[in-house]
Design a protein around this motif. Structure first.
Motif, PDB file in Angstrom:
ATOM      1  N   PRO A  13      38.070  45.403  51.313  1.00 33.77           N
ATOM      2  CA  PRO A  13      37.608  44.092  51.273  1.00 33.77           C
ATOM      3  C   PRO A  13      36.650  43.786  49.885  1.00 33.77           C
ATOM      4  O   PRO A  13      36.701  42.641  49.384  1.00 33.77           O
ATOM      5  N   SER A  14      36.091  44.551  49.550  1.00 40.82           N
ATOM      6  CA  SER A  14      34.934  44.617  48.642  1.00 40.82           C
ATOM      7  C   SER A  14      35.538  45.309  47.232  1.00 40.82           C
ATOM      8  O   SER A  14      34.653  45.250  46.307  1.00 40.82           O
TER       9      SER A  14
ATOM     10  N   ALA B 224      46.809  47.695  43.926  1.00 42.17           N
ATOM     11  CA  ALA B 224      46.534  46.970  44.947  1.00 42.17           C
ATOM     12  C   ALA B 224      47.483  46.742  45.932  1.00 42.17           C
ATOM     13  O   ALA B 224      48.496  46.349  45.620  1.00 42.17           O
ATOM     14  N   PRO B 225      47.380  46.798  47.083  1.00 43.62           N
ATOM     15  CA  PRO B 225      48.186  46.380  48.233  1.00 43.62           C
ATOM     16  C   PRO B 225      48.588  44.940  48.206  1.00 43.62           C
ATOM     17  O   PRO B 225      47.679  44.109  48.129  1.00 43.62           O
ATOM     18  N   ASP B 226      49.645  44.583  48.382  1.00 46.06           N
ATOM     19  CA  ASP B 226      50.049  43.232  48.234  1.00 46.06           C
ATOM     20  C   ASP B 226      49.428  42.445  49.967  1.00 46.06           C
ATOM     21  O   ASP B 226      49.502  43.351  50.680  1.00 46.06           O
ATOM     22  N   GLY B 227      49.086  41.537  49.886  1.00 45.89           N
ATOM     23  CA  GLY B 227      48.811  40.755  51.350  1.00 45.89           C
ATOM     24  C   GLY B 227      47.338  40.800  51.552  1.00 45.89           C
ATOM     25  O   GLY B 227      46.922  40.142  52.309  1.00 45.89           O
ATOM     26  N   LEU B 228      46.550  41.721  50.935  1.00 46.30           N
ATOM     27  CA  LEU B 228      45.117  41.676  51.066  1.00 46.30           C
ATOM     28  C   LEU B 228      44.239  40.933  50.220  1.00 46.30           C
ATOM     29  O   LEU B 228      43.052  40.654  50.240  1.00 46.30           O
ATOM     30  N   GLY B 229      45.020  40.098  49.160  1.00 46.37           N
ATOM     31  CA  GLY B 229      44.274  39.551  48.273  1.00 46.37           C
ATOM     32  C   GLY B 229      43.398  40.149  47.175  1.00 46.37           C
ATOM     33  O   GLY B 229      42.641  39.550  46.306  1.00 46.37           O
ATOM     34  N   ALA B 230      43.561  41.632  47.160  1.00 42.11           N
ATOM     35  CA  ALA B 230      42.560  42.411  46.240  1.00 42.11           C
ATOM     36  C   ALA B 230      43.351  42.100  44.802  1.00 42.11           C
ATOM     37  O   ALA B 230      42.465  41.986  43.916  1.00 42.11           O
ATOM     38  N   ARG B 231      44.540  41.978  44.719  1.00 41.29           N
ATOM     39  CA  ARG B 231      45.194  41.747  43.473  1.00 41.29           C
ATOM     40  C   ARG B 231      44.528  40.638  42.845  1.00 41.29           C
ATOM     41  O   ARG B 231      44.218  40.526  41.549  1.00 41.29           O
ATOM     42  N   ASP B 232      44.825  39.401  43.641  1.00 47.89           N
ATOM     43  CA  ASP B 232      44.796  38.230  43.030  1.00 47.89           C
ATOM     44  C   ASP B 232      42.983  37.921  42.685  1.00 47.89           C
ATOM     45  O   ASP B 232      42.548  37.405  41.767  1.00 47.89           O
ATOM     46  N   ALA B 233      42.160  38.475  43.543  1.00 47.93           N
ATOM     47  CA  ALA B 233      40.768  38.348  43.505  1.00 47.93           C
ATOM     48  C   ALA B 233      40.214  38.785  42.016  1.00 47.93           C
ATOM     49  O   ALA B 233      39.330  38.195  41.497  1.00 47.93           O
ATOM     50  N   ILE B 234      40.827  39.955  41.569  1.00 45.81           N
ATOM     51  CA  ILE B 234      40.187  40.628  40.411  1.00 45.81           C
ATOM     52  C   ILE B 234      41.248  40.224  39.134  1.00 45.81           C
ATOM     53  O   ILE B 234      40.878  40.877  38.089  1.00 45.81           O
ATOM     54  N   ALA B 235      42.379  39.737  39.534  1.00 48.90           N
ATOM     55  CA  ALA B 235      43.208  39.726  38.388  1.00 48.90           C
ATOM     56  C   ALA B 235      42.891  39.141  37.015  1.00 48.90           C
ATOM     57  O   ALA B 235      43.032  39.708  35.900  1.00 48.90           O
ATOM     58  N   ALA B 236      42.160  37.933  37.072  1.00 48.14           N
ATOM     59  CA  ALA B 236      41.481  37.316  35.777  1.00 48.14           C
ATOM     60  C   ALA B 236      40.708  38.273  35.226  1.00 48.14           C
ATOM     61  O   ALA B 236      41.033  38.547  33.751  1.00 48.14           O
ATOM     62  N   GLN B 237      39.829  39.036  35.776  1.00 46.83           N
ATOM     63  CA  GLN B 237      38.837  40.101  34.893  1.00 46.83           C
ATOM     64  C   GLN B 237      39.720  41.205  34.295  1.00 46.83           C
ATOM     65  O   GLN B 237      39.514  41.316  33.518  1.00 46.83           O
ATOM     66  N   VAL B 238      40.537  41.465  35.074  1.00 49.01           N
ATOM     67  CA  VAL B 238      41.455  42.620  34.763  1.00 49.01           C
ATOM     68  C   VAL B 238      41.961  42.139  33.502  1.00 49.01           C
ATOM     69  O   VAL B 238      42.075  43.081  32.384  1.00 49.01           O
ATOM     70  N   ILE B 239      42.828  41.161  33.434  1.00 54.18           N
ATOM     71  CA  ILE B 239      43.703  40.602  32.165  1.00 54.18           C
ATOM     72  C   ILE B 239      42.594  40.269  31.023  1.00 54.18           C
ATOM     73  O   ILE B 239      42.876  40.877  30.151  1.00 54.18           O
ATOM     74  N   ALA B 240      41.240  39.808  31.294  1.00 51.33           N
ATOM     75  CA  ALA B 240      40.633  39.718  30.231  1.00 51.33           C
ATOM     76  C   ALA B 240      39.896  41.058  29.763  1.00 51.33           C
ATOM     77  O   ALA B 240      40.139  41.158  28.469  1.00 51.33           O
ATOM     78  N   THR B 241      39.708  41.913  30.595  1.00 54.51           N
ATOM     79  CA  THR B 241      39.455  43.424  30.213  1.00 54.51           C
ATOM     80  C   THR B 241      40.414  43.999  29.223  1.00 54.51           C
ATOM     81  O   THR B 241      40.485  44.485  28.189  1.00 54.51           O
ATOM     82  N   LEU B 242      41.673  43.781  29.573  1.00 60.00           N
ATOM     83  CA  LEU B 242      43.032  44.488  29.082  1.00 60.00           C
ATOM     84  C   LEU B 242      43.089  43.711  27.607  1.00 60.00           C
ATOM     85  O   LEU B 242      43.521  44.313  26.691  1.00 60.00           O
ATOM     86  N   GLU B 243      42.805  42.361  27.586  1.00 58.85           N
ATOM     87  CA  GLU B 243      42.970  41.954  26.404  1.00 58.85           C
ATOM     88  C   GLU B 243      41.952  42.341  25.305  1.00 58.85           C
ATOM     89  O   GLU B 243      42.084  42.452  24.330  1.00 58.85           O
ATOM     90  N   THR B 244      40.583  42.187  25.979  1.00 53.99           N
ATOM     91  CA  THR B 244      39.563  42.954  25.075  1.00 53.99           C
ATOM     92  C   THR B 244      39.851  44.336  24.429  1.00 53.99           C
ATOM     93  O   THR B 244      39.490  44.802  23.422  1.00 53.99           O
ATOM     94  N   LEU B 245      40.329  45.173  25.383  1.00 52.61           N
ATOM     95  CA  LEU B 245      40.772  46.397  25.001  1.00 52.61           C
ATOM     96  C   LEU B 245      42.057  46.615  24.183  1.00 52.61           C
ATOM     97  O   LEU B 245      42.323  47.907  23.688  1.00 52.61           O
TER      98      LEU B 245
END
Length: 661
Positions: free
Chosen positions: A430-431, A462-483
């Motif tokens: 969860p963290s 990230a496993p589906d249904g745990l919310g881990a993917r959605d919680a960090i998706a915006a920052q992951v995408i922004a990092t990918l764009e930066t890189l």
């Protein structure tokens, strides 16, 4: 004292928390012989009857009984009740006239209380004379009489503040009061009283201030310090409460005296800086500690060349007193690159005290220690070796990545360790999002393209249904764009084009050179159908597409006339980048600039791109550079952690606009 209290139908009255049935018990407890019972009752009345400055029908019903209680000289702790009465009658939210009328009806009580045997009561009553007595000539006469008779220093200072209040309340009778203040600001009066009088003169009659105000104030401060009884600094526990206690002024009277003077000087930044120079070089560490917090107020709220002040803050880092050192570190950590003049002192402290590299509150996780945090935020690469040691250790502070990001490319040697930690985050935890956020910030700031697999793992693994993917998706995408979002990221990004992260994913695909025909429909959809955040992001991404996004021009023009200002600015910036037509852009910028100070940074950056087309708005930019106050700090509630660096960025952008003209 309580005659008639049982005749009041308290059950039909109300306070902040409902029925006022408990009020009679509080009133009686104020006259109790038990100290704790009295204090508890006063707390209850403040919280329920004067909650956030409001007054209620039960508050008004209490006033006669409160006046009766404070009239009994044999009762202790009456000063707090007088302060409550003053708050009810003079400071109530929305200026409720009923509250003032209720207290004014008993105003004669304050005449007697001004000469009460209890100095604390006399002190609390000084301002009440001005607030509630109706005849200004009589009020001034009473203040003059009490000034001649009073011997207690704290009461004399309260009477001096009451004179300043009198001048503001009764300007037609101000001359005599100002004469009294001028008299008190000169010998033979004590240093504290003279400082108090100078502060009030600065507030109400600056023309009466001495020409050598700053040297005089510094001299008086040092005379006061030499006379003040030294109080040993208490040993506060290493808890959050203990640390907060260390950060409070140990000499609140001194802090208030000089704080009034600083407040009155306002935009006179040079005078305030000179005054701080005297305070921060005082032989007394208590005076220097007070000065640190006054310096914080200046740095947070006003622009100017603060190099000398920041250097003096750095000089406090070698102090033996924990309170003084902690205060200076706290202020420097808010300044980011503006703290550079203190970087040598921060570096010295970091390596002299490795025990301060981390801090752990009781039962809490370790966080980056203040000195190392301030050094990293200043952008000084000398923070890197210490950060590297912590990153390699078993208990890395969770916030280390956020602070390391301030170093940008200077932190490149830490890229392998960051990748390693990013790859070890347990995705089912969860963290996971909390652990990944600071590391992603650091990876993006360093520009480590080799970290793309570890970044992608946070989405694809990230496993589906745990919310881990959605919680960090915006920052992951922004990092990918930066890189640069290499080709291996494209499949994952395409899968996000029909989620709430569609605008961000489309922008990242654009940076990976995806065909415009794939991303443009997504951005158009988000521009018209998305939530406010998605609309702003879609507008930004369309602007980056440039002329290829001409199909979005009608929607962008509509958005450039919309509300709020942030959406309008995002659309106007995109309009310029897509169409290079200043006609719809400049009016949107002009209104947003006036409405929302937070919109000025993106506007200034876009004006730089516009070159000569920005000429009609250059007067706004020039006025911004000439303004002495940090508008962003005041718009953020004065002193948010990002207020100073964001305002400094605004100033840099404004200078670039004028330079491109």
């Amino acid at each position: 004292m309580f005659t008639g209290i049982d005749e009041v139908d308290w059950a039909s009255l109300h306070h902040a928390y409902g029925s006022a049935e408990d009020v009679p018990g509080w009133l009686r407890a104020l006259a109790s012989a038990d100290t704790v019972e009295r204090a508890t009752a006063l707390d209850g009345m403040y919280g329920a009857l004067h909650h956030h400055g409001n007054v209620y029908d039960s508050t008004l019903a209490c006033v006669p009984f409160l006046l009766s209680i404070v009239a009994c000289e044999e009762l202790p702790d009456r000063a707090g009740i007088v302060e409550l009465l003053v708050g009810i009658g003079a400071e109530s939210a929305h200026g409720d006239p009923r509250a003032r009328e209720a207290v004014c009806a008993g105003a004669e009580a304050f005449v007697r209380l001004a000469g009460d045997p209890d100095a604390a009561v006399r002190r609390a009553s000084a301002g009440a004379l001005v607030h509630f007595l109706a005849a200004p000539e009589r009020v001034l006469g009473l203040l003059r009489q009490r000034l001649r008779a009073e011997r207690d220093g704290r009461v004399l200072r309260a009477l001096t503040e009451a004179l300043g209040l009198f001048v503001r309340r009764y300007p037609a009778h101000a001359d005599a009061a100002v004469d009294l203040l001028a008299e008190q600001s000169a010998p033979p009066y004590a240093p504290e009283l003279r400082l108090a009088a100078l502060g009030q003169l600065a507030l109400v009659a600056p023309a009466r201030l001495p020409a050598d105000l700053v040297p005089t104030a510094v001299r008086l401060l040092r005379e006061r310090s030499a006379q003040r009884t030294r109080v040993r600094e208490p040993c506060a526990a290493d808890t959050l409460v203990g640390r907060l206690r260390r950060l409070r002024p140990s000499d609140e009277e001194g802090s208030r005296l000089l704080g009034t003077l600083h407040t009155a000087l306002g935009d006179r930044v040079a005078d305030r800086s000179a005054l701080l120079g005297g305070q921060l070089t005082s032989p007394d560490p208590v005076d220097r500690c007070n000065a640190v917090w006054l310096a914080a107020a200046l740095l947070r709220g006003w622009r100017g060349d603060h190099t000398a002040t920041v250097e003096l803050l750095g000089a406090q880092l070698s102090a033996e007193q924990d309170r003084l050192r902690d205060a200076a570190v706290t202020v420097l950590s808010e300044l980011c690159t503006l703290a550079a003049p203190a970087a040598d002192d921060l570096h010295t402290l970091v390596w002299a005290r490795p025990d301060l590299w981390t801090h752990r509150f009781e039962r809490g996780s370790p966080t980056l220690g203040g000195p190392l945090k301030a050094l990293a935020r200043s952008g000084d690469p000398r923070a890197v070796p210490a950060l590297a040691q912590l990153l390699a250790g078993p208990a890395t502070p969770a916030d280390l990545g956020f602070e390391l990001a301030h170093l940008g490319a200077a932190a490149a040697p830490l890229a392998p360790a960051l990748r390693h930690r990013l790859g070890r985050i347990p995705l089912s935890s969860p963290s996971a999002a909390r652990l990944a956020a600071p590391l992603l910030a650091a990876v993006g700031a360093v520009g480590d393209a080799e970290a793309v697999p570890q970044v992608l793992r946070l989405l694809s693994g990230a496993p589906d249904g745990l919310g881990a993917r959605d919680a960090i998706a915006a920052q992951v995408i922004a990092t990918l764009e930066t890189l640069g979002a290499t080709a291996q990221a494209a499949p994952v990004l395409r899968a996000l084009l029909y989620t709430r992260h569609a605008a961000a994913a489309a922008g990242a695909l654009r940076s990976a050179h995806e065909d415009v025909s794939v991303v443009l429909p997504v951005l158009l959809r988000e521009l018209t159908e998305g939530d406010p955040a998605s609309r702003r992001l879609a507008a930004e991404q369309l602007g980056r597409l440039g002329p290829a996004a001409r199909a979005a021009l009608p929607a962008l023009r509509r958005m450039a006339c919309s509300w709020p200002a942030q959406e309008r600015v995002a659309a106007a910036c995109a309009l310029w980048r897509v169409d290079a037509d200043p006609e719809p852009v400049l009016p949107a910028f002009r209104t947003a600039w006036a409405e929302d100070p937070h919109s000025r940074r993106p506007i200034a950056h876009c004006l730089t791109e516009m070159g000569p087309s920005a000429a009609p708005l250059r007067p706004l930019v020039a006025a911004e550079l000439a303004a002495p106050r940090r508008h962003l700090a005041h718009a953020a509630g004065f002193g948010g952690r990002r207020a100073v660096p964001e305002d400094e960025e605004l100033l840099r952008a404004c200078r670039e606009v004028l330079a491109t003209g």
